[in-house]
Scaffold this motif. Structure first.
Motif, PDB file in Angstrom:
ATOM      1  N   LEU A 121       3.300 -28.769  18.825  1.00 39.70           N
ATOM      2  CA  LEU A 121       3.864 -27.324  19.793  1.00 39.70           C
ATOM      3  C   LEU A 121       2.417 -27.542  21.105  1.00 39.70           C
ATOM      4  O   LEU A 121       2.489 -26.426  21.810  1.00 39.70           O
ATOM      5  N   SER A 122       1.553 -28.326  21.399  1.00 43.57           N
ATOM      6  CA  SER A 122       0.539 -27.943  22.369  1.00 43.57           C
ATOM      7  C   SER A 122       1.885 -28.576  23.435  1.00 43.57           C
ATOM      8  O   SER A 122       1.331 -27.933  24.873  1.00 43.57           O
ATOM      9  N   GLY A 123       2.328 -28.885  24.230  1.00 42.13           N
ATOM     10  CA  GLY A 123       3.070 -29.885  25.082  1.00 42.13           C
ATOM     11  C   GLY A 123       4.349 -28.295  25.425  1.00 42.13           C
ATOM     12  O   GLY A 123       5.089 -28.896  26.643  1.00 42.13           O
ATOM     13  N   VAL A 124       5.074 -27.500  25.014  1.00 38.62           N
ATOM     14  CA  VAL A 124       5.613 -26.759  24.887  1.00 38.62           C
ATOM     15  C   VAL A 124       5.128 -25.600  26.140  1.00 38.62           C
ATOM     16  O   VAL A 124       3.862 -24.851  26.297  1.00 38.62           O
ATOM     17  N   PRO A 125       5.480 -25.881  27.274  1.00 38.36           N
ATOM     18  CA  PRO A 125       5.348 -24.703  28.302  1.00 38.36           C
ATOM     19  C   PRO A 125       4.850 -23.355  27.803  1.00 38.36           C
ATOM     20  O   PRO A 125       6.284 -22.903  27.142  1.00 38.36           O
ATOM     21  N   ASP A 126       4.436 -21.926  28.637  1.00 37.70           N
ATOM     22  CA  ASP A 126       4.888 -20.911  27.742  1.00 37.70           C
ATOM     23  C   ASP A 126       5.842 -20.708  29.093  1.00 37.70           C
ATOM     24  O   ASP A 126       6.495 -19.005  28.329  1.00 37.70           O
ATOM     25  N   GLY A 127       6.816 -20.701  29.948  1.00 41.68           N
ATOM     26  CA  GLY A 127       7.989 -20.724  30.235  1.00 41.68           C
ATOM     27  C   GLY A 127       9.146 -21.246  29.581  1.00 41.68           C
ATOM     28  O   GLY A 127      10.199 -20.357  29.295  1.00 41.68           O
ATOM     29  N   LEU A 128       9.622 -21.928  28.231  1.00 40.09           N
ATOM     30  CA  LEU A 128      10.065 -22.164  27.549  1.00 40.09           C
ATOM     31  C   LEU A 128      10.382 -20.935  26.776  1.00 40.09           C
ATOM     32  O   LEU A 128      10.699 -20.735  25.956  1.00 40.09           O
ATOM     33  N   TRP A 129       8.880 -20.831  25.895  1.00 39.64           N
ATOM     34  CA  TRP A 129       8.561 -20.236  24.894  1.00 39.64           C
ATOM     35  C   TRP A 129       9.026 -18.285  25.113  1.00 39.64           C
ATOM     36  O   TRP A 129      10.007 -18.038  24.481  1.00 39.64           O
ATOM     37  N   LEU A 130       9.066 -17.847  26.846  1.00 38.02           N
ATOM     38  CA  LEU A 130      10.116 -17.251  26.850  1.00 38.02           C
ATOM     39  C   LEU A 130      10.948 -16.726  26.888  1.00 38.02           C
ATOM     40  O   LEU A 130      11.466 -16.366  26.725  1.00 38.02           O
ATOM     41  N   ALA A 131      11.555 -18.080  27.218  1.00 33.66           N
ATOM     42  CA  ALA A 131      13.049 -17.786  27.744  1.00 33.66           C
ATOM     43  C   ALA A 131      13.660 -17.969  25.775  1.00 33.66           C
ATOM     44  O   ALA A 131      14.429 -17.555  25.960  1.00 33.66           O
ATOM     45  N   ILE A 132      12.754 -18.192  25.270  1.00 34.38           N
ATOM     46  CA  ILE A 132      13.429 -18.495  24.046  1.00 34.38           C
ATOM     47  C   ILE A 132      13.342 -17.074  23.264  1.00 34.38           C
ATOM     48  O   ILE A 132      14.202 -17.029  22.448  1.00 34.38           O
ATOM     49  N   ARG A 133      12.332 -16.469  23.641  1.00 35.77           N
ATOM     50  CA  ARG A 133      11.994 -15.569  22.500  1.00 35.77           C
ATOM     51  C   ARG A 133      13.110 -14.825  23.585  1.00 35.77           C
ATOM     52  O   ARG A 133      13.753 -13.817  22.878  1.00 35.77           O
ATOM     53  N   GLN A 134      13.136 -14.909  24.454  1.00 33.09           N
ATOM     54  CA  GLN A 134      14.613 -13.900  25.314  1.00 33.09           C
ATOM     55  C   GLN A 134      16.280 -14.007  25.130  1.00 33.09           C
ATOM     56  O   GLN A 134      16.600 -13.135  24.686  1.00 33.09           O
ATOM     57  N   TYR A 135      16.024 -15.213  24.974  1.00 28.38           N
ATOM     58  CA  TYR A 135      17.826 -15.575  24.208  1.00 28.38           C
ATOM     59  C   TYR A 135      18.138 -14.910  22.252  1.00 28.38           C
ATOM     60  O   TYR A 135      18.314 -15.035  22.275  1.00 28.38           O
ATOM     61  N   LEU A 136      16.744 -15.253  21.501  1.00 29.54           N
ATOM     62  CA  LEU A 136      17.045 -14.419  21.035  1.00 29.54           C
ATOM     63  C   LEU A 136      16.820 -13.262  20.387  1.00 29.54           C
ATOM     64  O   LEU A 136      17.326 -12.954  19.707  1.00 29.54           O
ATOM     65  N   GLY A 137      16.760 -12.398  21.479  1.00 27.21           N
ATOM     66  CA  GLY A 137      16.257 -11.333  21.119  1.00 27.21           C
ATOM     67  C   GLY A 137      17.696 -10.440  22.097  1.00 27.21           C
ATOM     68  O   GLY A 137      18.149 -10.232  21.661  1.00 27.21           O
ATOM     69  N   ARG A 138      18.351 -11.515  22.702  1.00 28.39           N
ATOM     70  CA  ARG A 138      19.800 -11.189  23.230  1.00 28.39           C
ATOM     71  C   ARG A 138      20.166 -11.610  22.687  1.00 28.39           C
ATOM     72  O   ARG A 138      22.048 -11.638  23.337  1.00 28.39           O
ATOM     73  N   MET A 139      20.518 -12.668  22.075  1.00 35.89           N
ATOM     74  CA  MET A 139      21.410 -13.974  21.952  1.00 35.89           C
ATOM     75  C   MET A 139      22.627 -13.256  21.497  1.00 35.89           C
ATOM     76  O   MET A 139      23.917 -12.937  20.752  1.00 35.89           O
ATOM     77  N   SER A 140      22.691 -12.229  20.333  1.00 38.22           N
ATOM     78  CA  SER A 140      23.629 -11.538  19.669  1.00 38.22           C
ATOM     79  C   SER A 140      24.808 -10.354  20.830  1.00 38.22           C
ATOM     80  O   SER A 140      26.081  -9.539  20.341  1.00 38.22           O
ATOM     81  N   GLN A 141      23.921 -10.545  22.170  1.00 38.54           N
ATOM     82  CA  GLN A 141      24.947  -9.536  23.124  1.00 38.54           C
ATOM     83  C   GLN A 141      25.229 -10.833  24.313  1.00 38.54           C
ATOM     84  O   GLN A 141      26.333 -10.311  25.118  1.00 38.54           O
ATOM     85  N   LEU A 142      25.383 -11.584  23.268  1.00 39.81           N
ATOM     86  CA  LEU A 142      26.049 -13.057  24.401  1.00 39.81           C
ATOM     87  C   LEU A 142      27.679 -13.403  23.649  1.00 39.81           C
ATOM     88  O   LEU A 142      27.815 -13.046  22.487  1.00 39.81           O
ATOM     89  N   ASP A 143      28.357 -14.174  24.609  1.00 41.12           N
ATOM     90  CA  ASP A 143      29.399 -14.161  23.867  1.00 41.12           C
ATOM     91  C   ASP A 143      29.104 -15.917  23.064  1.00 41.12           C
ATOM     92  O   ASP A 143      28.183 -16.295  23.148  1.00 41.12           O
ATOM     93  N   PRO A 144      30.215 -15.603  21.716  1.00 43.60           N
ATOM     94  CA  PRO A 144      28.820 -16.858  20.816  1.00 43.60           C
ATOM     95  C   PRO A 144      29.411 -18.294  21.235  1.00 43.60           C
ATOM     96  O   PRO A 144      28.489 -19.306  21.588  1.00 43.60           O
TER      97      PRO A 144
END
Length: 318
Positions: A176-199
């Protein structure tokens, strides 16, 4: 958000106050100052009724300067930029470099405030604040100050769903050393708001993020694993590694995947990382295996048919 650079070359991110909040704070300050001026003037008028007209005019001018000009200057200096109105609106006056103001800053602001606010009913101050990129009036420009917001609303973060139990420990070998912080932030935001999105939209976004994460790690995403479940499992693996690095492997079994190791005498020693078995959730060990000949042997998690896997909440769109 405005970025200010201090004398030590430290960048400060401050949010300048805009015209509505500044106007409300100025209105409160002027109202309090006018009430105090009327009360003091009435008291002095009663006390100096026996003086001649010239003396009464001199007392009135002195009262105006002391109450309506000197009062705000003294309050801002003693409170380090927080008058009554600014305190109520969550504002503060600071220097251009983010430091606290001094008497000279308050003096310049108060002197120009007589013309900007009192004599012109705030018209000049409103025009200057609208023209300025950071909402400063003329007093702020000449004094080298800035009015900033102290109470900034904090965005609420969504709840991150845990990964399915049958994915626990499956990605312990990922780099996981090559994963940038911006991608981690996007993933966390997606998982936190996944239930609010259209399937459909959520599934497409999860596939795109999962593809980017797989490209950064160099290992393709396992077949048959929903993108959201894959992202949640990798995020949990990252949290496990950060917990081990921060706490030195101590702690109980939980989401960190760490349990105490017992020595020969049964005394607990320093914690060591463990890998949860399939079906162990939240540190509860799985049920004891059935005796030989009773029931079928347990199959690996990646070979369990999808219909028999436990429900995870990551359901593909219809």
């Amino acid at each position: 958000m405005s970025e200010l650079v201090t004398g030590e070359a430290v960048a400060l991110e401050l949010r300048p106050a805009r015209l509505p909040s500044r106007a409300l704070a100025a209105l409160l300050d002027v109202t309090v100052a006018l009430v105090a001026y009327v009360v003091v003037s009435f008291g002095l008028l009663m006390a100096t009724a026996s003086l001649d007209e010239a003396a009464q005019i001199a007392v009135s001018i002195a009262t105006f300067l002391l109450v309506l000009v000197g009062g705000p200057i003294a309050v801002e200096t003693l409170s380090h930029g927080r008058s009554l109105g600014k305190t109520a609106c969550g504002l503060r006056v600071v220097r251009d470099d983010g430091g606290p103001i001094r008497f000279r800053h308050s003096l310049v602001r108060g002197a120009l405030g007589v013309v900007e606010i009192l004599l012109t009913a705030g018209v000049v101050a409103c025009i200057a604040s609208l023209v300025s990129a950071r909402g400063r009036r003329l007093g702020d420009v000449f004094a080298g100050t800035l009015v900033v917001r102290e109470r900034v609303p904090v965005a609420r973060t969504g709840f991150l769903p845990p990964p399915p139990p049958w994915l626990a420990g499956q990605f312990s070998g990922l780099d996981l050393s090559g994963v940038p912080d911006g991608l981690w932030l996007a993933i966390r935001q997606y998982l936190g708001r996944m239930s609010q999105l259209d399937p459909q939209v959520g599934w497409a976004m999860g596939e795109r993020l999962a593809g980017d994460l797989a490209a950064r790690t160099g290992v393709p995403m396992p077949q048959g694993v929903p993108p959201a479940a894959y992202l949640a499992a990798v995020v949990q693996e990252r949290q496990v590694r950060e917990s081990r690095r921060a706490f030195g492997g101590a702690g109980g079994v939980g989401q960190s995947g760490i349990a105490p190791v017992h020595g020969p005498a049964g005394a607990p020693s320093r914690g060591a990382p463990v890998v949860q078995e399939s079906g162990a959730v939240g540190g509860v060990p799985p049920a004891a295996p059935e005796p030989p000949g009773q029931g079928r042997p347990a199959a690996p998690a990646d070979r369990i048919p999808p219909a028999e896997r436990p429900a995870t909440g990551f359901v593909p769109p219809a």
